[in-house]
Design an enzyme around this catalytic site. Sequence first.
Site, PDB file in Angstrom:
ATOM      1  N   HIS A  34      -2.913   3.385  14.026  1.00  0.00           N
ATOM      2  CA  HIS A  34      -2.189   4.455  14.360  1.00  0.00           C
ATOM      3  C   HIS A  34      -2.295   5.662  14.001  1.00  0.00           C
ATOM      4  CE1 HIS A  34       1.772   2.804  15.405  1.00  0.00           C
ATOM      5  NE2 HIS A  34       1.757   1.954  14.297  1.00  0.00           N
TER       6      HIS A  34
ATOM      7  N   HIS B 198      -3.468  -2.327  11.036  1.00  0.00           N
ATOM      8  CA  HIS B 198      -2.511  -1.783  12.016  1.00  0.00           C
ATOM      9  C   HIS B 198      -2.250  -0.417  11.742  1.00  0.00           C
ATOM     10  CE1 HIS B 198       1.231  -2.669  14.317  1.00  0.00           C
ATOM     11  NE2 HIS B 198       1.530  -1.536  13.774  1.00  0.00           N
ATOM     12  N   GLU B 199      -1.874   0.006  10.400  1.00  0.00           N
ATOM     13  CA  GLU B 199      -1.672   1.223  10.187  1.00  0.00           C
ATOM     14  C   GLU B 199      -2.725   2.351  10.407  1.00  0.00           C
ATOM     15  OE1 GLU B 199       1.521   1.685  10.076  1.00  0.00           O
ATOM     16  OE2 GLU B 199       1.838  -0.385   9.546  1.00  0.00           O
TER      17      GLU B 199
ATOM     18  N   CYS C 192       5.987  -4.028  15.168  1.00  0.00           N
ATOM     19  CA  CYS C 192       5.583  -2.683  14.997  1.00  0.00           C
ATOM     20  C   CYS C 192       7.011  -1.879  15.131  1.00  0.00           C
ATOM     21  CB  CYS C 192       4.766  -1.950  15.708  1.00  0.00           C
ATOM     22  SG  CYS C 192       4.309  -0.261  15.751  1.00  0.00           S
TER      23      CYS C 192
END
Length: 299
Positions: free
Chosen positions: A243, A239-240, A191
């Site tokens: 966020h 993953h994004e 990341c």
Amino acid sequence: HEKTQLNHHLFNLQSKSKVTKKISKCRSSDTRIAFSTTSNSCIAWEQVWGRASSSCPRDRGRQPCPVGCALMLWDSGKKTAKDVKGKDAPVVDKLEWERPLQIVKYPDPRLRAVNARINCFDDSLVQLAKEMIEIMYQDDGVGLAAPQVGVNVRLMVFNPYGSEKPGNESILVNPEVVESSRIKGTGEEGCLSFPKIYGEVERPRDVVVHAQNEKGEPISLNLGGSDIDQAWISRIFQHEYDHLQGVLFHDRMRPNVIESNRKQLVALEEAFISANPGVPVKRIPPPKAAKGFGAMAKR
């Protein structure tokens, strides 16, 4: 996937209760002032301390918030992205940010803040996405979410091939996962907000996503499958997406993986705390003490 300078950004927001909040820069400090049309009064909103005050921090003899107080205004009392579901998030009708964009590093509170839904599909959105793609490539990444550059809105960009194959970028606005598979997969992730830290993370192999493109048009995506390339795209998206939910990839690591990265994680925490004294951050928990006869035998 995804270096640090604290940025400020200005928003015109509309909260869940439809109370309009207009953020402007406080003349006496680097704090943002929130103006409520219902109470006709100004308050200095300090999400990083979890409270609002009746006057500018400097007027109270305090230093201005080093993180900027430009975290998302939210009058529901909820303070982190994990507390707020995407459709319940505040809505932003205008996008403004300071240039150049910089990668926000862990444990900056903006990585945990509420991210507003976007309701302005104009040139500013396209420009923000373009600048995010540029900084993503500069740091050799394949994905980036807006909070990673200090802009707390629900926007992500990614290219599974990275800078080697430009032209394969995806821009997703207000994405939501509507379905995920029971089949899991484990893979190594990195990341940009956690430089030089890598670890195995388990995620659903497949996800169904509803989102909008930069024009505001609805998009439906089926990501994943047994194909390696498609599974990689699914992992990048998840993953994004994390966020945007205020979830960081080390939150999903197994304890042994966390321990293998503890030294680097603590180093990032100490660097941020040293540069921003007084700003509360969520730190990794201390290692659990060994239990059982084996632990006793080692004493």
